[in-house]
Design a protein around this motif. Structure first.
Motif, short mmCIF file in Angstrom:
data_model
loop_
_atom_site.label_atom_id
_atom_site.label_comp_id
_atom_site.label_asym_id
_atom_site.label_seq_id
_atom_site.Cartn_x
_atom_site.Cartn_y
_atom_site.Cartn_z
N LEU A 1 -8.33 -0.10 -2.98
CA LEU A 1 -8.39 -0.38 -1.55
C LEU A 1 -7.58 0.64 -0.75
O LEU A 1 -8.00 1.07 0.33
CB LEU A 1 -7.91 -1.81 -1.26
CG LEU A 1 -8.89 -2.89 -1.73
CD1 LEU A 1 -8.26 -4.27 -1.61
CD2 LEU A 1 -10.18 -2.85 -0.90
N VAL A 2 -6.43 1.05 -1.28
CA VAL A 2 -5.63 2.08 -0.59
C VAL A 2 -6.44 3.39 -0.51
O VAL A 2 -6.49 4.03 0.53
CB VAL A 2 -4.28 2.30 -1.30
CG1 VAL A 2 -3.56 3.51 -0.74
CG2 VAL A 2 -3.41 1.05 -1.15
N SER A 3 -7.10 3.76 -1.61
CA SER A 3 -7.92 4.98 -1.61
C SER A 3 -9.11 4.84 -0.66
O SER A 3 -9.55 5.82 -0.07
CB SER A 3 -8.43 5.30 -3.01
OG SER A 3 -7.35 5.58 -3.87
N LEU A 4 -9.61 3.61 -0.53
CA LEU A 4 -10.69 3.37 0.42
C LEU A 4 -10.20 3.66 1.84
O LEU A 4 -10.93 4.23 2.66
CB LEU A 4 -11.17 1.91 0.31
CG LEU A 4 -12.35 1.50 1.19
CD1 LEU A 4 -13.62 2.21 0.73
CD2 LEU A 4 -12.56 -0.01 1.15
N GLY A 5 -8.94 3.31 2.10
CA GLY A 5 -8.33 3.59 3.39
C GLY A 5 -8.19 5.08 3.66
O GLY A 5 -8.01 5.51 4.80
N MET A 6 -8.26 5.90 2.59
CA MET A 6 -8.23 7.36 2.74
C MET A 6 -9.64 7.91 2.78
O MET A 6 -9.84 9.13 2.75
CB MET A 6 -7.47 7.99 1.56
CG MET A 6 -6.01 7.58 1.49
SD MET A 6 -5.23 7.99 -0.11
CE MET A 6 -4.91 9.74 0.12
N LEU B 1 2.25 1.72 -3.40
CA LEU B 1 1.26 2.26 -4.34
C LEU B 1 1.12 3.77 -4.15
O LEU B 1 1.03 4.53 -5.12
CB LEU B 1 -0.10 1.57 -4.15
CG LEU B 1 -0.18 0.12 -4.66
CD1 LEU B 1 -1.49 -0.53 -4.20
CD2 LEU B 1 -0.07 0.07 -6.18
N LEU B 2 1.12 4.22 -2.89
CA LEU B 2 1.01 5.66 -2.62
C LEU B 2 2.23 6.42 -3.14
O LEU B 2 2.10 7.43 -3.81
CB LEU B 2 0.87 5.89 -1.11
CG LEU B 2 -0.52 5.65 -0.51
CD1 LEU B 2 -0.44 5.60 1.01
CD2 LEU B 2 -1.49 6.75 -0.96
N GLY C 1 -5.80 -2.93 -6.10
CA GLY C 1 -4.94 -2.47 -5.00
C GLY C 1 -5.11 -1.00 -4.68
O GLY C 1 -5.44 -0.62 -3.55
N ALA D 1 -1.76 5.07 -6.79
CA ALA D 1 -3.01 5.19 -6.04
C ALA D 1 -3.84 6.37 -6.53
O ALA D 1 -4.96 6.56 -6.08
CB ALA D 1 -2.72 5.31 -4.54
N GLY E 1 0.81 -1.21 0.00
CA GLY E 1 0.00 0.00 0.00
C GLY E 1 0.85 1.26 0.00
O GLY E 1 0.57 2.22 -0.72
#
Lengths: 144, 142
Positions: free
Chosen positions: B110-115, B21-22, B107, B27, B18
């Motif tokens: 999901l990382v953007s979902l975490g934001m 990706l950032l 992927g 991301a 993650g």
């Protein structure tokens, strides 16, 4: 071809890519699994005993990445210009397509190519080709 | 067959992936689309993401091929499928169309979902519905 030099971020992209490769290396050597996001998430929709915990843990790690990043630095901008209808259609296509195609950018594009799988090469060429064509149609033919 | 350590390895690998990706820009859907837009002002950055990832993963997978057990003690599971068939090609083409439409692959979504990014929430729910549909349509006959 017209290259957007002002948007080009060679070093952070290369370093970020190296971290992605490191994560894939850790997962295969550390616990014997392929770091393919669609496969890991998709497997949750057909739960098998003893095969669920690591999948959830991996997803929690992905979701937590921005939180951990935020402890040390400002988060990078993420910008999406897609409308709700586009997001829904795109999400459905990505969900169905990655499962029938047995992989996405990480599973085929990174792990598959790194283990020199012809199957993953075909899949990667197919989704990248479709991505290029789709963006060309949306941006340059449909005039959106 | 699953060890106690495996979920911790997975958690750490997910976190590192993650962050990768950032850092890489993947991301960010706008940057993904700028990479896929060969006819526009083209941003080649994401080619370097893939290059960097493969450069690091290649020696690991080469080593993994000679092993049957992972460090955790779990069986080392490399894919065994070899066939290049219609589901592989049509599925991947379908994925590519969705990727080009919104700039999200699983992927980064999901990382953007975490934001707590609004578009990512919509995308991930739809992606889950798509994956559930596949599980339903391909479930083993009882």
């Amino acid at each position: 071809m017209n290259i957007a030099w002002d948007a080009f971020t060679p070093w952070t992209s290369l370093a970020g890519g190296a971290l992605i490769g490191l994560a894939a290396a850790l997962l295969i050597l550390g616990s014997g699994r392929i770091a393919g996001i669609s496969g890991i998430v998709g497997g949750l929709f057909r739960p098998a005993s003893g095969d669920t915990g690591w999948r959830i843990a991996f997803v929690v790690g992905l979701l937590a990445a921005p939180l951990v990043w935020g402890l040390f630095a400002a988060l990078p901008a993420v910008q999406s210009d897609a409308g709700t209808a586009t997001l829904v259609i795109a999400g459905l296509l990505v969900g169905v397509g990655t499962r029938y195609g047995a992989g996405c950018t990480s599973g085929h594009g990174v792990c598959g190519l790194a283990r020199l799988s012809p199957r993953s090469l075909v899949a990667t060429l197919a989704f990248m080709g479709a991505g290029f064509v789709t963006v060309y149609i949306v941006r340059h033919l449909a005039g959106a | 067959m699953k060890t106690f350590v495996a979920p911790f390895v997975a958690l750490f690998a997910g976190l590192v992936l993650g962050i990768g990706l950032l850092l890489s820009g993947m991301a960010n859907p706008a940057k993904v689309i700028a990479f896929l837009d060969l006819a526009g002002p083209w941003d080649p950055s994401l080619a370097l993401v893939m290059g960097g990832a493969i450069a690091v993963a290649f020696p690991a997978f080469t080593w993994a091929k000679s092993r049957t057990v992972a460090w955790s003690g779990d069986r080392l599971q490399l894919p065994t499928a070899r066939q290049i068939d219609a589901p592989l090609v049509l599925g991947s083409l379908t994925f590519g169309v969705g990727w080009g439409l919104a700039g999200y692959c699983p992927g980064p979504a999901l990382v953007s979902l975490g934001m707590a990014s609004q578009p990512a929430i919509v995308f991930v729910v739809a992606m889950g519905v798509g994956m559930a549909a596949h599980a339903l349509l391909t479930r083993p006959k009882a």
